[in-house]
Write an enzyme that holds these catalytic residues in place. Structure first.
Site, PDB file in Angstrom:
ATOM      1  N   ASP A 140       0.908  -1.270   0.195  1.00 50.81           N
ATOM      2  CA  ASP A 140       0.049   0.118  -0.124  1.00 50.81           C
ATOM      3  C   ASP A 140       0.870   1.131  -0.178  1.00 50.81           C
ATOM      4  OD1 ASP A 140      -2.361   1.528   0.001  1.00 50.81           O
ATOM      5  OD2 ASP A 140      -3.216   0.217   1.756  1.00 50.81           O
ATOM      6  N   ASP A 150     -10.885   3.042  -2.852  1.00 46.41           N
ATOM      7  CA  ASP A 150     -11.446   1.868  -2.083  1.00 46.41           C
ATOM      8  C   ASP A 150     -12.770   1.534  -2.464  1.00 46.41           C
ATOM      9  OD1 ASP A 150      -8.938   1.897  -0.972  1.00 46.41           O
ATOM     10  OD2 ASP A 150      -9.506   2.120   0.993  1.00 46.41           O
TER      11      ASP A 150
HETATM   12  C1  GLA Z   1      -6.029   1.472   2.069  1.00 54.74           C
HETATM   13  C2  GLA Z   1      -6.380   0.406   0.845  1.00 54.74           C
HETATM   14  C3  GLA Z   1      -7.376  -0.546   1.322  1.00 54.74           C
HETATM   15  C4  GLA Z   1      -6.755  -1.176   2.621  1.00 54.74           C
HETATM   16  C5  GLA Z   1      -6.659  -0.125   3.639  1.00 54.74           C
HETATM   17  C6  GLA Z   1      -6.027  -0.562   4.887  1.00 54.74           C
HETATM   18  O1  GLA Z   1      -7.006   2.151   1.957  1.00 54.74           O
HETATM   19  O2  GLA Z   1      -6.490   1.061  -0.329  1.00 54.74           O
HETATM   20  O3  GLA Z   1      -7.518  -1.549   0.290  1.00 54.74           O
HETATM   21  O4  GLA Z   1      -5.711  -2.035   2.389  1.00 54.74           O
HETATM   22  O5  GLA Z   1      -5.846   0.868   3.091  1.00 54.74           O
HETATM   23  O6  GLA Z   1      -5.780   0.193   5.863  1.00 54.74           O
END
Ligand code: GLA
Length: 436
Positions: free
Chosen positions: A165, A226
């Protein structure tokens, strides 16, 4: 040709400068078709309260439960093999040697033991890290100076995939970090699928995002924000991916995939029609199929959508060509198309309408299919119809639902009898003429 020594010098320098590029390329041979499995985040988030919510908190028990379900309920055989940990798995502190470690209360056996368990069930384990100082959930990150040690730790634990990430990192760090992690994973000698969130942190589009480079260093990448447990969120994702299809389609191929994020099917936000729509459009997009749901309590309706063999076959087509939207009608009907191997193709008729099932009339020739006869298998109704390109047909598409077809040319042997020794002019070819 005469090359002066100065010219030679330049040539050597250029050659040397090109070398690091070749070592950066990800070379794990993995994910020739989009990866499939289960990922904790969308459904279970950062629930670390095992005292009050022992069944649903991020703990080894949750991943063991999901591995058991994948192995025992027919998922594994269909290709759903990854059991992926997301954020909030680690302890707040590194160990004395500077390595990441799992939270000792929630993962008493540790990640290595969990990996063994998952492997014994014929599955693979994925883990989560972050390129910045901290993960998005505030756990220790893997910034530039920790990349080598963390890649090695994941390999020592026999992890099979890393989602890397990008929270709490800047553009420059990402430019260095994502390729470095690719190299570091390669250097461990363990094949580890590599999911990069890099493009999602840079708006997902060129010139900020270089998809040629991504295809060389990552197996999949999150392009966009997301997904959340709602139909609005699915629509938002669909809009972004298909509005930008000309950029995204060439980026995808065997071993390198755009990732529109997890499947919500089996959760709370989608109706059955919307669930079929998500499954169908993720198949058209050649998207990774990571479910984020509770496999212990999933309804049989949701399960049968996720376990639909033809939808999975379309998603997993070995040519790995990402499909596209080919029609956008003012009345809210859209048509999507994906070319598949063996001269087959998939069509999805999708309705954005909010009133009632819409009877959409068209023909394969209007959808740019070449002259011929076709066999159309309705993926969710599981019925077959034979069609000529010129035949007008009607599909009834539910509000926020889909009709999905797998189209193939019918058996050609009968035709060949009449064209001994040669190819018939008329052999159905499922590739619409506009791409030829
Ligand atoms: C980001 C990612 C998500 C998830 C969260 C975890 O928002 O895009 O898919 O992994 O972090 O904190």
């Amino acid at each position: 040709m005469f090359v002066s020594s100065a010219g030679m010098h330049v040539a050597v320098l250029l050659f040397a400068a090109a070398l690091p590029l070749t070592t950066v390329a990800l070379d794990n041979g993995l994910m020739k078709t989009p990866p499939m499995g289960w990922l904790a985040w969308e459904r279970f988030r950062c629930d670390v309260d095992c005292e009050h919510d022992p069944k649903n908190c991020i703990s080894e028990n949750l991943f063991i439960d999901m591995a058991d379900r994948l192995a025992e309920d027919g998922w594994k055989e269909l290709g759903y093999v990854y059991v992926n940990i997301d954020d909030c798995w680690s302890s707040m502190d590194r160990d004395k040697e500077g390595r990441l470690q799992s939270d000792p209360k929630r993962f008493p056996g540790g990640i290595h033991k969990l990996a063994r368990y998952v492997h014994d069930r014929g599955l693979k384990l994925g883990i989560y890290g972050d390129m910045g100082t901290h993960t998005c959930g505030g756990y220790p990150g893997t910034p530039l100076d920790k990349i080598k040690i963390d890649a090695q730790t994941f390999a020592d634990w026999e992890v099979d995939m890393l989602k890397y990430d990008g929270c709490y990192s800047n553009v420059t760090e990402q430019e260095q970090g994502y390729p470095l992690m690719s190299e570091a994973l390669n250097a461990t000698g363990r094949p580890i699928g590599y999911s990069c969130s890099w493009p999602a942190y840079q708006g997902g589009l060129p010139p900020k995002v270089n998809y040629t480079q991504l295809g060389k260093i990552c197996n999949l990448w999150r392009n966009y924000g997301d997904i959340q447990d709602s139909w609005d969120s699915v629509l938002n994702v669909i809009d972004w991916f298909f509005n930008n299809q000309e950029v995204l389609i060439p980026a995808a191929g065997p071993g390198r995939w755009n990732d529109p994020d997890m499947l919500l099917i089996g959760d709370f936000g989608l109706s059955m029609d919307q669930s079929r729509a998500q499954m169908a459009l993720w198949a058209i997009m050649a998207a990774p199929l990571f479910m984020s749901n509770d496999l212990r309590t999933i309804s049989s309706g949701a399960r049968s959508i996720l376990q639909n063999k033809m939808a999975i076959t379309i998603n997993q087509d070995p040519m790995g060509i990402q499909g596209r939207r080919i029609v956008k009608e003012k009345n809210g009907i859209e048509v999507f198309w994906r070319p598949l191997s063996s001269n087959a193709s998939a069509l999805v008729f999708f309705s954005r309408r909010k009133d009632m099932p819409f009877r959409y009339q068209t023909s394969l020739s209007k959808l740019n299919y070449t002259t011929g006869s076709y066999k159309a298998f309705d993926v969710f109704a599981e019925k077959t119809v034979m069609l000529k390109d010129s035949t007008d047909f009607v599909v009834s598409v539910n509000p926020s639902g889909v009709v999905m077809w797998y189209l193939s040319a019918p058996a050609k042997r009968h035709l060949r009898q009449f064209y001994k020794g040669g190819r018939s002019r008329d052999e159905g070819n499922a590739i619409p003429s506009f791409i030829l």
